[in-house]
Design a protein around this motif. Structure first.
Motif, PDB file in Angstrom:
ATOM      1  N   MET A 219      66.358 108.270 -37.349  1.00 48.44           N
ATOM      2  CA  MET A 219      67.417 108.695 -38.262  1.00 48.44           C
ATOM      3  C   MET A 219      66.887 108.821 -39.689  1.00 48.44           C
ATOM      4  O   MET A 219      65.860 108.227 -40.042  1.00 48.44           O
ATOM      5  N   ASP A 220      67.604 109.565 -40.527  1.00 51.86           N
ATOM      6  CA  ASP A 220      67.128 109.849 -41.885  1.00 51.86           C
ATOM      7  C   ASP A 220      67.701 108.903 -42.933  1.00 51.86           C
ATOM      8  O   ASP A 220      67.369 109.018 -44.117  1.00 51.86           O
TER       9      ASP A 220
ATOM     10  N   PRO B  97      67.120  98.865 -41.663  1.00 49.26           N
ATOM     11  CA  PRO B  97      67.173  99.312 -43.056  1.00 49.26           C
ATOM     12  C   PRO B  97      66.030 100.233 -43.458  1.00 49.26           C
ATOM     13  O   PRO B  97      66.151 100.949 -44.444  1.00 49.26           O
ATOM     14  N   GLU B  98      64.930 100.237 -42.693  1.00 47.77           N
ATOM     15  CA  GLU B  98      63.809 101.143 -42.977  1.00 47.77           C
ATOM     16  C   GLU B  98      63.377 101.836 -41.686  1.00 47.77           C
ATOM     17  O   GLU B  98      62.329 101.533 -41.111  1.00 47.77           O
ATOM     18  N   PRO B  99      64.181 102.784 -41.209  1.00 48.37           N
ATOM     19  CA  PRO B  99      63.907 103.405 -39.908  1.00 48.37           C
ATOM     20  C   PRO B  99      62.573 104.141 -39.842  1.00 48.37           C
ATOM     21  O   PRO B  99      61.878 104.081 -38.818  1.00 48.37           O
ATOM     22  N   ARG B 100      62.200 104.834 -40.920  1.00 49.05           N
ATOM     23  CA  ARG B 100      60.951 105.586 -40.893  1.00 49.05           C
ATOM     24  C   ARG B 100      59.748 104.651 -40.768  1.00 49.05           C
ATOM     25  O   ARG B 100      58.786 104.930 -40.052  1.00 49.05           O
TER      26      ARG B 100
ATOM     27  N   PRO C 191      68.998 114.235 -39.112  1.00 49.58           N
ATOM     28  CA  PRO C 191      70.118 113.773 -39.942  1.00 49.58           C
ATOM     29  C   PRO C 191      71.080 112.916 -39.121  1.00 49.58           C
ATOM     30  O   PRO C 191      71.382 113.229 -37.965  1.00 49.58           O
ATOM     31  N   TRP C 192      71.583 111.846 -39.728  1.00 46.17           N
ATOM     32  CA  TRP C 192      72.422 110.897 -39.003  1.00 46.17           C
ATOM     33  C   TRP C 192      73.671 111.552 -38.419  1.00 46.17           C
ATOM     34  O   TRP C 192      74.095 111.221 -37.302  1.00 46.17           O
ATOM     35  N   ALA C 193      74.262 112.485 -39.128  1.00 45.96           N
ATOM     36  CA  ALA C 193      75.485 113.131 -38.639  1.00 45.96           C
ATOM     37  C   ALA C 193      75.248 113.895 -37.342  1.00 45.96           C
ATOM     38  O   ALA C 193      76.178 114.119 -36.561  1.00 45.96           O
TER      39      ALA C 193
ATOM     40  N   LEU D 195      61.522 109.324 -26.786  1.00 48.27           N
ATOM     41  CA  LEU D 195      61.833 108.026 -27.365  1.00 48.27           C
ATOM     42  C   LEU D 195      62.833 108.218 -28.492  1.00 48.27           C
ATOM     43  O   LEU D 195      62.826 109.257 -29.160  1.00 48.27           O
ATOM     44  N   CYS D 196      63.652 107.229 -28.706  1.00 49.53           N
ATOM     45  CA  CYS D 196      64.675 107.357 -29.745  1.00 49.53           C
ATOM     46  C   CYS D 196      65.000 105.986 -30.305  1.00 49.53           C
ATOM     47  O   CYS D 196      65.282 105.048 -29.551  1.00 49.53           O
ATOM     48  N   LEU D 197      64.973 105.850 -31.622  1.00 52.65           N
ATOM     49  CA  LEU D 197      65.402 104.603 -32.246  1.00 52.65           C
ATOM     50  C   LEU D 197      66.928 104.556 -32.273  1.00 52.65           C
ATOM     51  O   LEU D 197      67.583 105.539 -32.629  1.00 52.65           O
ATOM     52  N   GLY D 198      67.459 103.433 -31.899  1.00 52.88           N
ATOM     53  CA  GLY D 198      68.904 103.254 -31.893  1.00 52.88           C
ATOM     54  C   GLY D 198      69.253 101.835 -32.295  1.00 52.88           C
ATOM     55  O   GLY D 198      68.374 101.010 -32.561  1.00 52.88           O
ATOM     56  N   GLY D 199      70.534 101.556 -32.347  1.00 55.51           N
ATOM     57  CA  GLY D 199      70.961 100.210 -32.707  1.00 55.51           C
ATOM     58  C   GLY D 199      72.456 100.058 -32.563  1.00 55.51           C
ATOM     59  O   GLY D 199      73.182 101.020 -32.281  1.00 55.51           O
TER      60      GLY D 199
END
Length: 517
Positions: free
Chosen positions: A363-364, A371-374, A397-399, A412-416
């Motif tokens: 996510m961007d 708090p620091e996804p990148r 973009p998050w939207a 792969l995908c970062l999620g939470g």
């Protein structure tokens, strides 16, 4: 890792904040800066923390969690009873409450608000009501018996219904506003909460005003403004120069300096949250559980947590946060340190001795759990490179995040997830249920579904705990996702600001009782 000039800015802030501050009249507006904008202001279509942060000021449900606890207490329902077979709930609706548009809040409004999510044929049902499946899976119907009595019928018993009704995604909406705005209720929210919606400037700010007729007592603040500032350095500058009174989305590396700054108070809770790496179980090499296990073993979650979260994080052994232990859940404790050698052996056994290529979606904007996804994405890429998995990072973009994942063309995908209650079933059903749009892993497991259903229906705590342990063991064997870390939730406030409540879940910040000392 590469550093920015933020440390220099923070050092300057220490000097500036140490300067004399002269007494002034208490401001009537509270401004909070955050890293991302709300996605939707329709509670039924809001699945992100930034939307729920606003919605929880405007809307209320039948019940809520008591300030600072996991205890359910009355809200728009004064009381309730449950039939002996667990299939019928009857709620006595609070009298004399009105929506912000002046229309009466009653049992009919409550029934409509539930059924628009439950019934796809309902005139106010809309595409994108993603949480309805997890919140109201076993609700057969909701009906008003009279103005002050609501009955909810269950297809099967659910031990977690009250927690579902306390979630930010399950409040009572104004039927008059729904008739007026239709699908555009997402931009014109009308509830019964302590603050009234005023304006939403996309990508910039959301403004709310005090509800002078709030049944719980009018707030002391006149206005509440949520400003979107994606850059962490710029966000900090807004707070440091007193153009903002509160700040979320704080990088863990900034916390030590904030702790030393005069005129700043930090409100913290352990937080019920999880950051995870979803693995696309229906694409390429990741279709095999052994390859997914190799990804898990390639990641030293202790090292990742130290790097990305510092002292604010805890390496995750499972998707359920440790704070749940206080509510009776006890998970196994899998190892969180990596084993790259074993990861390489597993890949070789699957004919992938030279590794493979993979895409990683990130996510961007900062999230409460990430708090620091990148930075996390880059650390994962480096770790996977050590076992031959060559990762390309794709920032979305998050939207558009969920829509992009739904295409299924990423590996792969970062999620939470930030839990709305101490009950795990909503998270498990939404994030890993085979028929859920939130299932970034695209995992299908009938055994998992059956275990979640049994756990939700059981009213025996010992049985539920055993079922949740079985669920976690199944996930550990199949590895649809890699649990990464849990993080303490922190809000920075200006000195003198009192009455702000950060709920133990971390999902809700309440400003109804906020005031300037």
């Amino acid at each position: 890792m590469k550093t920015t000039g933020l440390n220099a800015l923070l050092a300057l802030a220490l000097v500036l904040l140490a300067a004399p501050v002269f007494a002034a009249e208490a401001p009537a507006t509270l401004t909070l800066v955050r890293g991302g904008d709300s996605v939707s202001l329709d509670p039924a279509r809001a699945v992100d923390s930034e939307s729920n942060l606003v919605l929880s000021q405007v809307y209320e449900g039948l019940v809520r969690l008591k300030d600072g606890t996991f205890q359910v207490e009355p809200a728009l329902a004064e009381s309730w009873t449950l039939s002996p077979d667990g299939r019928e709930w009857t709620f006595r609706i609070r009298q004399g409450v009105r929506f912000h548009d002046g229309s009466p809040m009653n049992a009919q409004a409550a029934a409509l608000s539930i059924m628009r999510q439950v019934d796809p044929a309902h005139p106010h049902h809309q595409p994108g009501m993603k949480t309805a499946k997890s919140l109201f899976e076993h609700v057969a119907g909701a009906e008003a018996l009279d103005e002050s009595t609501l009955r909810i019928r269950m297809a099967r018993p659910s031990a977690s219904l009250l927690y579902s009704l306390a979630a930010p995604m399950a409040p009572i909406l104004s039927p008059q506003a729904l008739d007026k705005w239709g699908a555009d209720i997402a931009r014109h929210p009308v509830g019964t909460g302590p603050f009234v919606f005023v304006e939403w400037r996309r990508g910039e700010s959301v403004t709310l005003a005090r509800n002078p007729n709030y049944w719980g007592g009018a707030p002391r603040l006149e206005r509440l403004v949520f400003r979107t500032v994606p850059d962490a350095g710029a966000r900090f500058l807004e707070f440091q120069t007193r153009r903002a009174d509160a700040m979320t989305g704080i990088p863990p590396s900034d916390l030590p300096l904030l702790e030393k700054m005069p005129g700043v108070q930090l409100v913290r809770v352990a937080g019920l949250n999880i950051a995870y790496l979803a693995l696309n179980t229906r694409r390429g090499p990741l279709r095999k559980a052994a390859v997914r296990r190799a990804v898990l073993l390639a990641l030293d979650r202790e090292a990742l947590t130290r790097l990305v979260y510092g002292s604010s994080g805890l390496a995750a052994g499972s998707v359920l946060p440790p704070a749940l232990l206080g509510t009776g859940f006890a998970a196994d404790e899998p190892a969180t340190r990596g084993d790259p050698a074993q990861a390489r052996r597993l890949l070789a056994q699957e004919g992938l001795g030279r590794g493979f290529e993979a895409t990683l979606q990130v996510m961007d904007i900062p999230r409460p759990y990430l708090p620091e996804p990148r930075r996390m994405a880059q650390a994962i890429r480096q770790a996977l490179a050590g076992v031959g998995i060559r990762v390309r990072i794709v920032t979305v973009p998050w939207a558009d995040y969920g829509l992009r994942v739904a295409k299924g063309d990423l590996d792969l995908c970062l999620g939470g997830w930030t839990f709305d209650s101490p009950n795990p079933h909503e998270f498990l059903r939404y994030v890993l249920g085979w028929d859920s749009r939130g299932n970034f892993s695209r995992w299908r497991s009938a055994a998992f579904q059956a275990l979640v259903n049994r756990a939700e229906a059981s009213r025996d705590e010992g049985e539920r705990n055993g079922l949740f342990r079985q669920i976690l063991r199944l996930m550990a064997a199949e590895v649809p996702a890699v649990p990464l870390a849990h993080v303490r939730d922190t809000v920075a406030l200006r000195h003198g600001l009192k009455g702000v409540v950060l709920q133990p879940t971390g999902a809700t910040i309440r400003f109804a009782k906020a005031y300037w000392e």
